[in-house]
Write a protein that holds these residues in place. Sequence first.
Motif: not given
Lengths: 461, 455
Positions: B45-49, B139, B143, B150, B152, B187, B189, B194-197
């Motif tokens: 979800x948008x970040x290295x975690x 990433x 962006x 986005x 995911x 994806x 938005x 919402x687009x497919x992956x």
Amino acid sequence: MKDILAKAVKTAAQEFGAEYAEVRAQRLFKTMLTLKDGRVEAAKQGIENGAALRVLVNGAWGFASVGTLDAGALTKYILDACKMAEAASSKLKTPIKLVETTAVEDKVFLKPKKDPSKISIEDKINTTSALNDTVLGYDERVKSCTIDYLDLAGTNYFMNNEGAYIEQEKLYVWSRVTATAKEAGVFTFSREEVGSTAGYEVFDVETPEIVGERTAKRAVEQLKAKPTKGGVFPVVIGPNVVGVFVHEAFGHLAEADLTLSGSVLADKLGKTIASDIVTFYDDGTIEGAFGSFRYDDEGVTTQKTVLVKDGVVVGLMHNRETAQKFNAKPTGNARAEDFRFEPIIRMRNTFMEPKDHSFEELVEDVKFGYYLKSFRGGQANLDGTFQVGIQEAYEIVKGELGAPARDVSISGNTLETLLKVDAVGKDFELWPGRCGKGQTAFICDGGPHIKVREVLVGGGA
Amino acid sequence: MVVALKQEETQSLAENTVNLAMKKGADEAEVFVYQGITSEIVIKRGQISRSARIIDQGLGIRAIVNKAVGFSYTNTLRGKTAIKEVVLKTLTFARASKPDEEWRDLPTKKPFASVEGTYDKDIVELPSEDLVKTASMMLDAAEKTDKRAFPIEGGAGASYLSMAIANSNGVEGFDHGTIVECSLATIAREGGEVTPVCFEFNAERSYNIDPEWVGREAARLAVSALKAKKTETKNTSVIFTPVALQQLLYFTLINAVKADHVQRGQSAFKGRIGEKVASENVTICDDGLLKGGLRTWRFDGEGVPQQKTPVIERGILRNFIYDNYTAKREGKNSTGNASRAGYVSTPKVEATNFRFTPGRKTPEELLGEVKEGLLVYYLQGAHSSNPASGDFSVVATPAWKIKNGEIAYATKGTMLAGNVFSVLKNVSALANNERKIGQLVSPWIRVEDVKVVGR
């Protein structure tokens, strides 16, 4: 074992300063068989001992998996996980937090009527051979039969730095049979699965004769099946296909990690997405079902979670990380295939609640449509598009079941389709299966027969 | 990464265990020792975690007694008693199993071919910080490409794999290699849509990946999948990208050329060697020695040298692919196609690098020649194809409508229906943009007259 785990947890939490630390150790024993046309390819067994070490450092996850239960190695690799988490946290924007949960101390023992580890390999070869003989002996047009068998027994040991310590016995018995049939250049394919967490006694109900005949009969009947007309038609869907629809087309969207990733359910909590006769559950408490267990792989007690109630989305499936994000309670859906994997949000036994219609009532007003009885595979995307391939389908003509139809598949948008559920049957079946999400989970899905007033049916050529 | 098991250790473990099994009464024995070490930096979800290190090692033993096969594996390699116990259990299982009259014997020793571009020391020594940097570049690139995209999930990973084999017929070997990869699923938005992956990736055996391209491309694809429209039902040209092809062919064409499927009557190609089964534009090799190929190794899961096997030449079916067992049933030589899932499985027939010979056209030229058609990046439900007949009925998503040689718009809810063997006959052109995905190595491929089901 408790001391070994405690030492590793303490090293991460106290010496390194991790916010959270857990160790999940496993001892697993597997027996496997593959039969191809009655030939035992190999009688197989495996021993796996290992540990999954997971930590939160500066709000980032570190995970390490090692194939040993040696105290020194666990301590060394949990520190490795801490350091990797620290490196990963350097680019973190939103630190990960976990929702509070009760720290459980418990031991779970299983009491199977027939413990697969006490049944000889000869008996298992006899059972699978009987299954093979039923399939190949059903009709000379059945050309091949492949059988896979697996039983898994073992113990999970879970500890975290919040005081949880759970020892939990694990038991799975699973088998899959596939058959192909051929006549006049037409190939057909049929598959059945058996799966249980109760014990080897599952084969007393799903006997080799019953499962074998179900598999072979379908392969043979499909030989004379008609090609499917492509287009939009009314369909009556059987429990086996309803199950895979609930699981694939809806269930994955309601896994909170995927909801957060932007699934079409992201803004639908509390909203109507289906006809008011639609209610879905994900339930980890059904005794003996293939997707059942007492505690999930974060030490959270399993439960019966209602996802959709009378057409309204009322809940999602959570782990401790997503529950914190949604300000919800964890639902016990964090599962890891084994110590090689991190626990992620997975379904358990997912199903639609039955209502009041008989099968005849569902079929009677369909002028032309399809009855979808058994699925071959299914898949969905976050945008809510789904596809379910069908291995057994029939035409419905003027309210009655007609000829079998070959290689049917249905697709569409999950939410649009759920609003078109016109009637829900009063019967109920639950079917075992396996689900892939980067790792495999044993699950069940099911429901009653239902009628959907229109869905896109894709046919063969 | 710390390589736990060294070459000499792995090889002697394999050889000693074979000797032990023979001493305990096996007619034949084979031991496969595997080690895999993977380091990953994960984006959610948008970040290295997240980060992960997975260290997996173990050995698998195949022992044959009176033509019956027993197999055991363990991941506990330390301590003589542990190994001895596993050997004894394997023999017990072999004795309990049913003899297989078709069993001949394990492979004999043959010289291994040399392979290139499969091991890179830089990957073995890669610090976690470099993987963080790779993931971060990818990433950032996504962006910067478009705000509506986005990411995911995705990440960067590096793996070291090693394997040793020994059997009682004198086969012995060791090989090791590396893989580095990065991938991003994105994806887009906008409004309520919402687009497919949309997914991009880059996997190589040497430390030579382009995370910025992956990030940019994943974002670009997702954004271009916005404003999707429904299509009508008609037969048109379809261009398949390698990911879509891999999905379409994995359960159908690739199975159809495996000797076990052929011998068991599950293949539409049975008895058709020398016949025309595809358009003359189609040439496919199973190339186990492809330079830098993701599945290139010196030997296969049974210690047989990997090789390059012509499968289809200008549309003519030339060969099937074999492991030791299926080859000996026909009095042939194994083509080095026995594959193992690490130490936990017995070998089975599998393609290595299943490579379509690319064409000369650029992807733009391939597209430019299409009056009306579909560009398909990904298929949903390909695993529900009929593996025996090759019939498929799948959702194409994401996919774009092509009109007069240009991408016109993204489509939604589009299905493709047909038969994979007819698809092969209707291949009209291949582009020159070859890529590696799993076992498939392929460029964009254009197929004529595919049934597109819209609504």
